[in-house]
Each structure stands twice: as structure tokens, then as C-alpha cells.
Design a protein around this motif. Structure first.
Motif, mmCIF file in Angstrom:
data_model
loop_
_atom_site.group_PDB
_atom_site.id
_atom_site.type_symbol
_atom_site.label_atom_id
_atom_site.label_comp_id
_atom_site.label_asym_id
_atom_site.label_seq_id
_atom_site.Cartn_x
_atom_site.Cartn_y
_atom_site.Cartn_z
ATOM 1 N N UNK A 1 0.804 -1.228 0.000
ATOM 2 C CA UNK A 1 0.000 0.000 0.000
ATOM 3 C C UNK A 1 0.833 1.273 0.000
ATOM 4 N N UNK A 2 2.166 1.145 -0.123
ATOM 5 C CA UNK A 2 3.004 2.346 -0.055
ATOM 6 C C UNK A 2 3.909 2.499 -1.278
ATOM 7 N N UNK A 3 3.512 1.921 -2.413
ATOM 8 C CA UNK A 3 4.340 2.017 -3.610
ATOM 9 C C UNK A 3 3.677 2.908 -4.652
ATOM 10 N N UNK A 4 4.509 3.505 -5.478
ATOM 11 C CA UNK A 4 4.035 4.219 -6.662
ATOM 12 C C UNK A 4 4.440 3.421 -7.878
ATOM 13 N N UNK A 5 3.485 3.081 -8.708
ATOM 14 C CA UNK A 5 3.712 2.261 -9.882
ATOM 15 C C UNK A 5 3.815 3.148 -11.119
ATOM 16 N N UNK B 1 8.459 -8.265 -2.480
ATOM 17 C CA UNK B 1 7.007 -8.383 -2.312
ATOM 18 C C UNK B 1 6.261 -7.065 -2.454
ATOM 19 N N UNK B 2 6.968 -5.925 -2.538
ATOM 20 C CA UNK B 2 6.275 -4.663 -2.742
ATOM 21 C C UNK B 2 5.470 -4.660 -4.024
ATOM 22 N N UNK B 3 5.951 -5.393 -5.029
ATOM 23 C CA UNK B 3 5.236 -5.524 -6.300
ATOM 24 C C UNK B 3 5.786 -6.744 -7.017
ATOM 25 N N UNK B 4 5.107 -7.857 -6.875
ATOM 26 C CA UNK B 4 5.557 -9.082 -7.529
ATOM 27 C C UNK B 4 4.359 -9.919 -7.944
ATOM 28 N N UNK B 5 4.569 -10.751 -8.962
ATOM 29 C CA UNK B 5 3.538 -11.627 -9.496
ATOM 30 C C UNK B 5 4.073 -13.050 -9.419
ATOM 31 N N UNK B 6 3.375 -13.900 -8.686
ATOM 32 C CA UNK B 6 3.860 -15.257 -8.426
ATOM 33 C C UNK B 6 2.821 -16.264 -8.887
ATOM 34 N N UNK B 7 3.291 -17.354 -9.469
ATOM 35 C CA UNK B 7 2.390 -18.409 -9.921
ATOM 36 C C UNK B 7 1.618 -18.986 -8.744
ATOM 37 N N UNK B 8 0.351 -19.296 -8.972
ATOM 38 C CA UNK B 8 -0.514 -19.753 -7.888
ATOM 39 C C UNK B 8 -0.021 -21.048 -7.265
ATOM 40 N N UNK B 9 0.613 -21.918 -8.051
ATOM 41 C CA UNK B 9 1.045 -23.200 -7.490
ATOM 42 C C UNK B 9 2.160 -23.034 -6.460
ATOM 43 N N UNK B 10 2.917 -21.938 -6.546
ATOM 44 C CA UNK B 10 4.012 -21.711 -5.593
ATOM 45 C C UNK B 10 3.459 -21.441 -4.197
ATOM 46 N N UNK B 11 2.302 -20.802 -4.120
ATOM 47 C CA UNK B 11 1.736 -20.416 -2.823
ATOM 48 C C UNK B 11 0.441 -21.165 -2.519
ATOM 49 N N UNK B 12 0.204 -22.250 -3.246
ATOM 50 C CA UNK B 12 -1.080 -22.940 -3.126
ATOM 51 C C UNK B 12 -1.345 -23.443 -1.714
#
Length: 395
Positions: A170-174, A228-239
Motif C-alpha cells: 500500500x506504499x508504492x508508486x507504480x 514483495x512490494x510488487x511481484x507476481x507469483x504463480x498460484x502453485x508456488x503459494x497454493x
């Protein structure tokens, strides 16, 4: 939920790793009751309730986007601004990939009960301008801690079968095209592993923050990994959720993917240089030290829990790269900078060794550390404030 230390990995750890691991025992919070707010529908999902029956109105597949925050973080206007910023940056994603479902989950926690979280989620949702093609859902729960929200949302959305999860703080500027570049690259890779944005500290308002900027400049590893401030991870990694032993969600992803990588092969993650975002570094010196301490415990405990091959690779190629002879010498920018890096890493290694030794002693004595705090919240400020002149409100 993943087990405390995966049983299949134990025989691949050294005796020292197992001893250090026994020196840290994380609390295992019970699964949280989650109140899901979607439009005019408010549904409470208990830990033992099958969530799929309550989420029929939500899209299946595509991407889930999680924005975790908490009531005490700031006021409604600030949270609306942070969420709206992400929604606006998702518009280019919808334009580039019109057939890709995108569901945004706003996770809000509150200490002492979920009533305040439900009220805040409802207030934030009521002030948003939702771009066409996006589905926005609120998730309210009691408690505090980003992993609590992450695991709760992962649990209640399991039946929706997302391809991946985009995590945004919630504290990043994209940058305007940051998320579009991130999603495009993720899909080009086949939706596997993890991709992260290139994060830059935009505001450093204290001596300790400026010092951290300088240290970071000299200690970048040759192999970047997502934050983790802005990352996209495959669902199976965190399933299976994130173990409570992990002190950071990005640390969990990095170690999981390093462990999956065959010997000699690159891990299945990358940072996309063109996908840029900024974060605000404003911590006081005392708060910075507490956060560094937590980060150090994260390194030590993760390296103790994962196979020795993974720990050695992380030690040499990421955490202590440049600390010759324990890791390769860093001569990328000349001998002078290599020596500066070696000096910083030598101090870092001394602290690392002290933490590891203390956990080993605690493990031997049967008196493990049972938690590591983050430190004070400090001022809520985002990188957006660098262009708006800042705010004076405290969290």
C-alpha cells in the motif's frame, strides 16, 4: 498450510541447520474468519466453511491481485488513494490482455476484532472508481500481519483457480506501464515462477534512510530476485499458504523457487527492469535497526529450514555475494567498489553469525525465540507523496 519444516527436506539439511532451526519457533495462528464484501453482498466465511459455495459470483481463473493493509495504518482517504492508484495502473493490463480475468482483493485487518475491518473495507469500496473489466472484492479479518491476510485470502480463493497472484503493497508508486509489463512478462514465461518490478527508493527523509540507500547501492547481488512490494507469483508456488516460520512473503517465494531449481539451473524468477515502481524509505534509526533485525532473522531461519544446497546457493549468490573467500569476489565495478562491498558484507556476516549462533544456543537449550517484531509503524507515506508534497498525518 505448509508444515513448519517440510518433512521431505529434513534429511537434506545439515546438523547445524537443524540446530539453528530449533532456536526459532513461530506462533501458528488459527485460520482466520474472513468477511468477503462484493458489491451489496457481505459473506462471512468461517475457517471450517467451504468457501467455494460463497464465491459463485466471482470470475474463475485469471489473476488475483492482493492489496493488504490494516485499519491502524492510516485513514480512509489515504487507503482509498493507495487502492485507486493500483486500480488505475491495472487499466493497461486489461487493455493489453482483454481476455484475462482480473480480480482485486483488498485485504484489511483490525486489532481486537473484525468489526472495524469490515467497516473500513466497506468505506474504502464505497469511494473507489472501479475501471471497466475489473472485479473488486474486500476481505476483512481480525488480527495483524501481512501473512495472516495473505494466507486467509489464499484459503478462501483456492476454488477460483487463479493462474497467479499479483501482490502490491500500500506504499508504492507504480509507473503507468509497470503492471502491464509485469503481467505480460509473466504470461510470456508461461505463468510459472515469479516476476517482480524494479523497485527504487524515492524518498529518504532521515539519515538512516539515506544510509540504507547508500548501502543498497553497493550491495546489489548479480542475480536480482523479486520483492514483495510488487511481484507476481504463480498460484502453485503459494497454493498451500505461507508457513508462519517465514518472516517475509517474498523470502518464502525465493527459497521455494531456489529449492525447485535443478543443480546449475537458474531459479524460475526474475525482475523486469522496465516494470518500475517506487517506495518510500523514511524510517527512524531505531525503527530501521528493528527492521534490519527482522530481515536478518528471516535470512537465518530460512537458510536453516531449507536444504543445504538451497542455503548455500542463497548465501553465495545473493546474501553474501562479494564476501570472498566465502562467496565469489565482486569485481563488476572495479576493485575499489569490490572492496567497499566486501567491507559491508563482512559487517553483515558478523551480525548474521551472531544471530545464527544465538539461535543454535537456544535450540540446544530448548528455549527458542518465539517471535520477531517489525518495529514502529512510523509515518504512513507513499512514494506518491514525492509529487504531491507529502502529508503530515501519522498512522
Amino acid at each position: 498450510m505448509t508444515s513448519e519444516v517440510d518433512a521431505g527436506r529434513r534429511h537434506r539439511r545439515t546438523a547445524v541447520q537443524r540446530l539453528v532451526a530449533r532456536g526459532y519457533t513461530a506462533a501458528h495462528p488459527a485460520p482466520a474468519t474472513v468477511t468477503v464484501v462484493h458489491g451489496a453482498t457481505v459473506t462471512t466465511i468461517a475457517p471450517d466453511s467451504p468457501p467455494e459455495a460463497h464465491l459463485d459470483a466471482l470470475p474463475r481463473g485469471g489473476l488475483g491481485v492482493l492489496l493488504p493493509t490494516y485499519v491502524a495504518r492510516c485513514g480512509v482517504p489515504e487507503q482509498v488513494q493507495a487502492v485507486q492508484h493500483v486500480l488505475d495502473r491495472l487499466v493497461p493490463v486489461r487493455e493489453a490482455h482483454p481476455g484475462l480475468p482480473v480480480t482485486v482483493w483488498i485485504g484489511i485487518q483490525a486489532d481486537g476484532g473484525d468489526a472495524a475491518a469490515i467497516e473500513r473495507v466497506t468505506a474504502v469500496l464505497g469511494h473507489l472508481r472501479v475501471p471497466a473489466g475489473l472485479v473488486v472484492v474486500g476481505a476483512a479479518l481480525a488480527g495483524r500481519g501481512k501473512l495472516l491476510t495473505t494466507n486467509a485470502v489464499l484459503r478462501v480463493t483456492a476454488a477460483l483457480r487463479y493462474t497467479g497472484w499479483l501482490w502490491v503493497d500500500d506504499d508504492v508508486e507504480l509507473a503507468p506501464d509497470c503492471l502491464q509489463r509485469l503481467v505480460t512478462r509473466f504470461l510470456e514465461r508461461g505463468g510459472t515462477g515469479a516476476v517482480g518490478a524494479c523497485e527504487t527508493a524515492q524518498i529518504s527523509t532521515t539519515p538512516s534512510a539515506r544510509m540504507m540507500d547508500t548501502v543498497s547501492e553497493h550491495t546489489m547481488p548479480p542475480y536480482a530476485y523479486p520483492a514483495a512490494g510488487c511481484m507476481l507469483v504463480a498460484a502453485d508456488v503459494v497454493a498451500g499458504g505461507i508457513s508462519p516460520r517465514r518472516l517475509t512473503d517474498d523470502g518464502f517465494v525465493v527459497f521455494e523457487l531456489l529449492t525447485r531449481a535443478p543443480d546449475g539451473a537458474a531459479a524460475d524468477f526474475e525482475v523486469v527492469p522496465e516494470a518500475r515502481c517506487g517506495f518510500c524509505r523514511i524510517g527512524r534509526a531505531s525503527d530501521t535497526l528493528v527492521r534490519l533485525r527482522r530481515s536478518m532473522y528471516s535470512h537465518v531461519v530460512s537458510m536453516a529450514d531449507y536444504p543445504s544446497r538451497t542455503a548455500r546457493r542463497y548465501f553465495q549468490q545473493y546474501l553474501f555475494y562479494g564476501l570472498w573467500p566465502l562467496a565469489p569476489w565482486d569485481g563488476r565495478r572495479g576493485p575499489a567498489r569490490g572492496l567497499v562491498r566486501w567491507s559491508i558484507k563482512a559487517v553483515h556476516f558478523t551480525w548474521f553469525g551472531a544471530v545464527a549462533a544465538s539461535l543454535a544456543v537456544r535450540g540446544l537449550a530448548g528455549h527458542p525465540v518465539r517471535g520477531v517484531t517489525w518495529g514502529a509503524d512510523g509515518d504512513f507515506r507513499t512514494a506518491l507523496d514525492s509529487t504531491t508534497g507529502g502529508r503530515d498525518d501519522a498512522a
